[in-house]
Design an enzyme around this catalytic site. Sequence first.
Site, mmCIF file in Angstrom:
data_model
loop_
_atom_site.group_PDB
_atom_site.id
_atom_site.type_symbol
_atom_site.label_atom_id
_atom_site.label_comp_id
_atom_site.label_asym_id
_atom_site.label_seq_id
_atom_site.Cartn_x
_atom_site.Cartn_y
_atom_site.Cartn_z
ATOM 1 N N HIS A 60 -4.600 -3.602 0.171
ATOM 2 C CA HIS A 60 -3.051 -3.620 -0.559
ATOM 3 C C HIS A 60 -3.385 -1.674 -0.573
ATOM 4 O O HIS A 60 -2.494 -1.098 -0.123
ATOM 5 C CB HIS A 60 -2.541 -3.993 -2.146
ATOM 6 C CG HIS A 60 -1.688 -4.183 -1.810
ATOM 7 N ND1 HIS A 60 -1.216 -5.003 -3.084
ATOM 8 C CD2 HIS A 60 -0.523 -3.295 -2.063
ATOM 9 C CE1 HIS A 60 0.646 -4.651 -3.334
ATOM 10 N NE2 HIS A 60 0.693 -3.820 -2.969
ATOM 11 N N GLU A 112 1.918 3.879 0.173
ATOM 12 C CA GLU A 112 0.592 4.025 -0.553
ATOM 13 C C GLU A 112 -0.088 5.220 -0.593
ATOM 14 O O GLU A 112 -0.565 5.225 -2.693
ATOM 15 C CB GLU A 112 -0.295 3.468 -0.289
ATOM 16 C CG GLU A 112 -0.415 1.789 -0.444
ATOM 17 C CD GLU A 112 -0.021 0.951 -1.358
ATOM 18 O OE1 GLU A 112 -1.084 1.516 -2.655
ATOM 19 O OE2 GLU A 112 1.471 0.110 -2.591
ATOM 20 N N HIS A 116 0.038 6.677 -4.346
ATOM 21 C CA HIS A 116 -1.366 6.534 -5.203
ATOM 22 C C HIS A 116 -2.678 7.807 -4.726
ATOM 23 O O HIS A 116 -2.986 8.099 -5.470
ATOM 24 C CB HIS A 116 -2.442 5.153 -5.119
ATOM 25 C CG HIS A 116 -1.553 3.848 -5.709
ATOM 26 N ND1 HIS A 116 -1.387 3.193 -7.076
ATOM 27 C CD2 HIS A 116 -0.584 3.078 -4.837
ATOM 28 C CE1 HIS A 116 -0.459 3.053 -7.070
ATOM 29 N NE2 HIS A 116 -0.292 2.239 -5.983
#
Length: 235
Positions: A60, A112, A116
């Site tokens: 993920h 992502e 992040h």
Amino acid sequence: MLKHFFIFAILALYLGSNNCFESKDWDYFVFAQQWPPAACLDVPHGKCLIPEGVREWTVHGLWPTSHKGYPSFCNSSWPFRPELIKSLVQVLEIKWPNIYANTSEYSFWKHEWSKHGTCAATETMFNSEYKYFKRSLILHDDYNIFEILRKTGIYPDDSQPHMLSFIEHALTVELKKSVKLFCKNHKAYSKPILTSMYICLTKDLQIIDCDEIKEPTCQGTFVYYLPFSNSTGIR
Ligand SMILES: *[C@@H]1O[C@H](CO)[C@@H](O)[C@H](O)[C@H]1NC(C)=O
Ligand SMILES: *[C@@H]1O[C@H](CO)[C@@H](O)[C@H](O)[C@H]1NC(C)=O
């Protein structure tokens, strides 16, 4: 004059409270993996598509996390560029697939990275988009959850649930550190369904106990570990 003071005070409060959420500092990584047949249940009906060839737990994300929360979107002037990970795409499609049908192939990776990856980039090991994805793929190989469970005789099965403690035990014995397992309830099943897990790692990727995670983990004695077949047809 008074009016200005109030505006100033409110602004100061706003900026002040905002600042603590916007701290870019972080302390460790959460490496989040999901089990696609179960992750699909979180996607609105008919909108989930598990790409051909996906058979294992998938990434993920690799999320910089602090003792207080987690930073996100750390550098808006560092946009995601698809061409930088072209050489990884074939592997990403299997190990880090986007299961949302009708979204662009790169949209999950783009999200992502922006949310992040740009925060992870303060570490030399992660200071490029390529490195962030490449390292995450290596972690996926290092922590192959499907294999770990398989070695212990734990296979997906929708005819009967597994004991949660068996699954936890298998992972802890193999990884030597505590991990976090997450479940969701679904009306088609009498027990929670195992959807995802977190492994915690230091900035230099040593595994550590995942003790700080506050999100609600799987509860109860039994959980379902769903097989791939059947999964996309459930509402
Ligand atoms: C994808 O989009 C097409 C065209 O908009 C639509 O016909 C199709 O039903 C969509 N598929 C899914 C799974 O949402
Ligand atoms: C943000 O990203 C840009 C573009 O890669 C880079 O030049 C800059 O150093 C980054 N800023 C921070 C604070 O990391």
